[in-house]
Design a protein around this motif. Structure first.
Motif, PDB file in Angstrom:
ATOM      1  N   LEU A 243      14.772   5.105   8.596  1.00 52.15           N
ATOM      2  CA  LEU A 243      13.738   4.143   8.161  1.00 52.15           C
ATOM      3  C   LEU A 243      13.362   4.609   6.676  1.00 52.15           C
ATOM      4  N   VAL A 244      12.794   4.097   5.907  1.00 50.43           N
ATOM      5  CA  VAL A 244      12.026   4.749   4.549  1.00 50.43           C
ATOM      6  C   VAL A 244      10.690   3.901   4.390  1.00 50.43           C
ATOM      7  N   VAL A 245       9.995   4.999   3.897  1.00 49.05           N
ATOM      8  CA  VAL A 245       8.509   4.580   3.551  1.00 49.05           C
ATOM      9  C   VAL A 245       8.200   4.715   2.306  1.00 49.05           C
ATOM     10  N   GLY A 246       7.548   3.880   1.667  1.00 49.28           N
ATOM     11  CA  GLY A 246       7.293   3.799   0.284  1.00 49.28           C
ATOM     12  C   GLY A 246       5.698   3.732   0.051  1.00 49.28           C
ATOM     13  N   ILE A 247       5.302   4.402  -1.094  1.00 51.89           N
ATOM     14  CA  ILE A 247       3.896   4.273  -1.494  1.00 51.89           C
ATOM     15  C   ILE A 247       4.067   3.903  -3.110  1.00 51.89           C
ATOM     16  N   GLY A 248       3.181   3.164  -3.306  1.00 54.47           N
ATOM     17  CA  GLY A 248       2.888   2.904  -4.932  1.00 54.47           C
ATOM     18  C   GLY A 248       1.447   2.984  -5.318  1.00 54.47           C
ATOM     19  N   ASN A 249       1.058   3.793  -6.283  1.00 56.63           N
ATOM     20  CA  ASN A 249      -0.275   4.014  -6.770  1.00 56.63           C
ATOM     21  C   ASN A 249      -0.587   3.197  -7.821  1.00 56.63           C
ATOM     22  N   HIS A 250      -1.523   2.206  -7.702  1.00 52.15           N
ATOM     23  CA  HIS A 250      -2.087   1.373  -8.753  1.00 52.15           C
ATOM     24  C   HIS A 250      -3.773   1.617  -8.661  1.00 52.15           C
ATOM     25  N   GLU A 251      -4.354   2.797  -8.640  1.00 50.80           N
ATOM     26  CA  GLU A 251      -5.365   3.122  -8.553  1.00 50.80           C
ATOM     27  C   GLU A 251      -6.319   3.481  -9.735  1.00 50.80           C
ATOM     28  N   HIS A 252      -5.447   3.595 -10.838  1.00 50.26           N
ATOM     29  CA  HIS A 252      -5.940   3.973 -12.206  1.00 50.26           C
ATOM     30  C   HIS A 252      -6.365   5.647 -12.090  1.00 50.26           C
ATOM     31  N   GLU A 253      -5.971   6.279 -11.104  1.00 52.49           N
ATOM     32  CA  GLU A 253      -6.160   7.610 -11.169  1.00 52.49           C
ATOM     33  C   GLU A 253      -4.969   8.420 -10.276  1.00 52.49           C
ATOM     34  N   THR A 254      -5.189   9.680 -10.218  1.00 57.97           N
ATOM     35  CA  THR A 254      -4.229  10.438  -9.436  1.00 57.97           C
ATOM     36  C   THR A 254      -4.745  10.609  -8.165  1.00 57.97           C
ATOM     37  N   VAL A 255      -3.918  10.282  -7.003  1.00 56.16           N
ATOM     38  CA  VAL A 255      -4.367  10.178  -5.588  1.00 56.16           C
ATOM     39  C   VAL A 255      -3.543  11.088  -4.802  1.00 56.16           C
ATOM     40  N   ASN A 256      -4.301  11.985  -3.974  1.00 57.96           N
ATOM     41  CA  ASN A 256      -3.556  12.556  -2.708  1.00 57.96           C
ATOM     42  C   ASN A 256      -3.524  11.629  -1.643  1.00 57.96           C
ATOM     43  N   TYR A 257      -2.119  11.305  -1.357  1.00 59.22           N
ATOM     44  CA  TYR A 257      -1.827  10.657  -0.303  1.00 59.22           C
ATOM     45  C   TYR A 257      -1.249  11.143   1.154  1.00 59.22           C
ATOM     46  N   SER A 258      -1.758  10.756   2.318  1.00 56.35           N
ATOM     47  CA  SER A 258      -1.143  11.268   3.301  1.00 56.35           C
ATOM     48  C   SER A 258      -0.630   9.974   4.301  1.00 56.35           C
ATOM     49  N   VAL A 259       0.495  10.318   4.886  1.00 58.36           N
ATOM     50  CA  VAL A 259       1.050   9.125   5.886  1.00 58.36           C
ATOM     51  C   VAL A 259       1.267   9.710   7.014  1.00 58.36           C
ATOM     52  N   VAL A 260       0.733   9.179   8.326  1.00 60.92           N
ATOM     53  CA  VAL A 260       0.810   9.396   9.665  1.00 60.92           C
ATOM     54  C   VAL A 260       1.798   8.142  10.513  1.00 60.92           C
ATOM     55  N   VAL A 261       2.962   8.578  10.941  1.00 60.43           N
ATOM     56  CA  VAL A 261       3.542   7.890  11.710  1.00 60.43           C
ATOM     57  C   VAL A 261       3.356   8.035  13.481  1.00 60.43           C
ATOM     58  N   MET A 262       2.935   6.996  13.901  1.00 56.06           N
ATOM     59  CA  MET A 262       2.523   7.077  15.243  1.00 56.06           C
ATOM     60  C   MET A 262       3.246   5.760  16.131  1.00 56.06           C
ATOM     61  N   LEU A 263       3.790   6.235  17.408  1.00 50.38           N
ATOM     62  CA  LEU A 263       4.348   5.120  18.269  1.00 50.38           C
ATOM     63  C   LEU A 263       3.247   5.058  19.107  1.00 50.38           C
ATOM     64  N   GLN A 264       2.793   3.814  19.530  1.00 51.74           N
ATOM     65  CA  GLN A 264       1.715   3.546  20.433  1.00 51.74           C
ATOM     66  C   GLN A 264       2.124   2.497  21.378  1.00 51.74           C
ATOM     67  N   ASN A 265       1.743   2.764  22.673  1.00 50.79           N
ATOM     68  CA  ASN A 265       1.835   1.532  23.362  1.00 50.79           C
ATOM     69  C   ASN A 265       0.241   0.785  23.604  1.00 50.79           C
ATOM     70  N   VAL A 266       0.079  -0.404  23.312  1.00 50.80           N
ATOM     71  CA  VAL A 266      -1.026  -1.074  23.316  1.00 50.80           C
ATOM     72  C   VAL A 266      -1.116  -2.324  24.258  1.00 50.80           C
ATOM     73  N   THR A 267      -2.254  -2.464  24.432  1.00 50.11           N
ATOM     74  CA  THR A 267      -2.374  -3.870  25.143  1.00 50.11           C
ATOM     75  C   THR A 267      -3.536  -4.494  24.348  1.00 50.11           C
ATOM     76  N   PHE A 268      -3.675  -6.088  24.797  1.00 49.65           N
ATOM     77  CA  PHE A 268      -4.509  -6.879  24.087  1.00 49.65           C
ATOM     78  C   PHE A 268      -5.321  -7.309  25.313  1.00 49.65           C
ATOM     79  N   VAL A 269      -6.817  -7.218  24.987  1.00 51.59           N
ATOM     80  CA  VAL A 269      -7.737  -7.574  25.875  1.00 51.59           C
ATOM     81  C   VAL A 269      -8.525  -8.766  25.261  1.00 51.59           C
ATOM     82  N   THR A 270      -8.541  -9.949  26.055  1.00 50.96           N
ATOM     83  CA  THR A 270      -9.199 -11.101  25.635  1.00 50.96           C
ATOM     84  C   THR A 270     -10.663 -10.999  26.277  1.00 50.96           C
ATOM     85  N   ASN A 271     -11.689 -10.973  25.168  1.00 46.56           N
ATOM     86  CA  ASN A 271     -13.051 -11.151  25.611  1.00 46.56           C
ATOM     87  C   ASN A 271     -13.487 -12.331  25.043  1.00 46.56           C
TER      88      ASN A 271
END
Length: 361
Positions: A243-271
């Motif tokens: 896969l390929v991940v991309g970031i574009g900065n349009h914050e009008h300033e220099t930014v330090n970015y971090s990207v975390v990749v996670m694989l999650q087993n999730v469930t949906f609970v109806t309340n």
């Protein structure tokens, strides 16, 4: 007499012999590179002040200098009656007005062409490749133009008449022929100061648009192009997929970015919660997503300036199996928290994937 050597003599002979206009072009290229890449200077308006002539005028001027090293003639004197002499006076050269006009026109043509070529290279149309390509083209054209001028006799070489311009301007400003000319000079100076002040204010205090950051996923198709399509959804335990991940900065300033990749087993609970409104009793229903199990797979870090982009090809090799797993990319400005989550991320994108265990043979 001082024995201290002249610093000018320390430069190579071709640099010392460089014509004044081409030396000014070279200096402007170097200053623009510093203004664009120097850590402190690149955040100042100097980047725009130098960048505009660097893009709109300098490449074309250097190219014109390489094409026309000869001195051109302006309007022909009425006393010059011999047609052959008239033709000889114009042969091979162009005058200053034509040179300036061609410089703007060629710059507007050259820079997009360089960008078009870069678009078909691995570097793409980004700040660093554009700066390197335009600067390299300009400096090569300067060198070629200087060599072609040196090959001509002194009287046939093109040169900018700085001294005559300065002398004429000084005489016009401080020795006007009449009071009307003096008044016009004052108006001219005030108009120039007003124009420069207006442009300087517009550059120093630019109108900023919306501030945002982009986070996106791409894949590589059969021709090698990056596309937002045909994402992998079927994985096998322990086998990598690209896969390929991309970031574009349009914050009008220099930014330090971090990207975390996670694989999650999730469930949906109806309340359900019962709320009485003015029109009667209603029962709003909402879903809550709960993470049952997760695997932290990759972490990327990068620093981007305004309007810069970052693209990172990588492989995903799951060790957790299951169906309808959420492959999540979380974007943070700055450091990653101890417990990254979708709710706390600055931006988030995800894919729903199935991961099957390796079948035994």
């Amino acid at each position: 007499m001082s024995d201290r050597p002249d610093p000018w003599l320390l430069l190579p002979a071709p640099v010392r012999r460089l014509p004044a206009d081409l030396a000014a072009v070279t200096l402007l290229v170097l200053l623009t590179v510093v203004a664009v890449f120097a850590p402190v200077v690149r955040e100042t308006p100097l980047r725009i002040v130098l960048g505009l002539p660097f893009v709109l005028f300098v490449p074309g001027y250097a190219f014109v200098a390489a094409l026309f090293p000869e001195a051109g003639e302006g309007p022909v004197d009425e006393e010059l009656e011999d047609p052959e002499a008239v033709e000889a006076s114009r042969d091979g050269g162009i005058d200053g007005i034509e040179r300036v006009a061609l410089s703007f026109g060629l710059s507007i043509a050259i820079v997009p062409l360089i960008g078009l070529v870069l678009n078909f290279t691995p570097w793409g149309i980004r700040l660093t490749p554009i700066m390197v390509a335009v600067s390299g083209f300009t400096l090569v054209a300067v060198a070629l133009g200087a060599v072609r001028r040196w090959e001509l006799p002194q009287e046939e070489r093109f040169s900018v008449p700085y001294r005559s311009w300065i002398a004429g301007g000084r005489e016009e400003m401080f020795e006007p022929d009449s009071r009307a000319d003096a008044a016009l000079n004052v108006v001219l100076v005030l108009s120039i100061l007003l124009a420069v002040s207006s442009v300087g204010y517009a550059v120093a205090v630019p109108k900023q648009g919306e501030s945002f950051s982009e986070l996106y996923l791409l894949t590589q198709n059969e021709t090698g192009d990056l596309v937002a399509d045909d994402y992998p959804t079927e994985f096998t335990h322990g086998e990598p997929r690209e896969l390929v991940v991309g970031i574009g900065n349009h914050e009008h300033e220099t930014v330090n970015y971090s990207v975390v990749v996670m694989l999650q087993n999730v469930t949906f609970v109806t309340n359900e919660s019962r709320v009485r409104s003015a029109n009667g009793t209603v029962t709003p229903v909402y879903n809550e997503t709960r993470v049952l199990e997760e695997e932290r797979m990759r972490t990327f870090e990068t620093t981007l300036g305004q309007n810069e982009t970052w693209i990172q090809p990588h492989s995903i090799e799951p060790t957790m199996a299951g169906e309808d797993l959420r492959l999540t990319y979380l974007l943070y400005r700055g450091e990653v928290p101890s417990e990254p989550s979708v709710d706390g991320a600055y931006r988030e994108v995800h894919l729903w994937v199935n991961v099957s265990r390796t079948t035994s043979r």
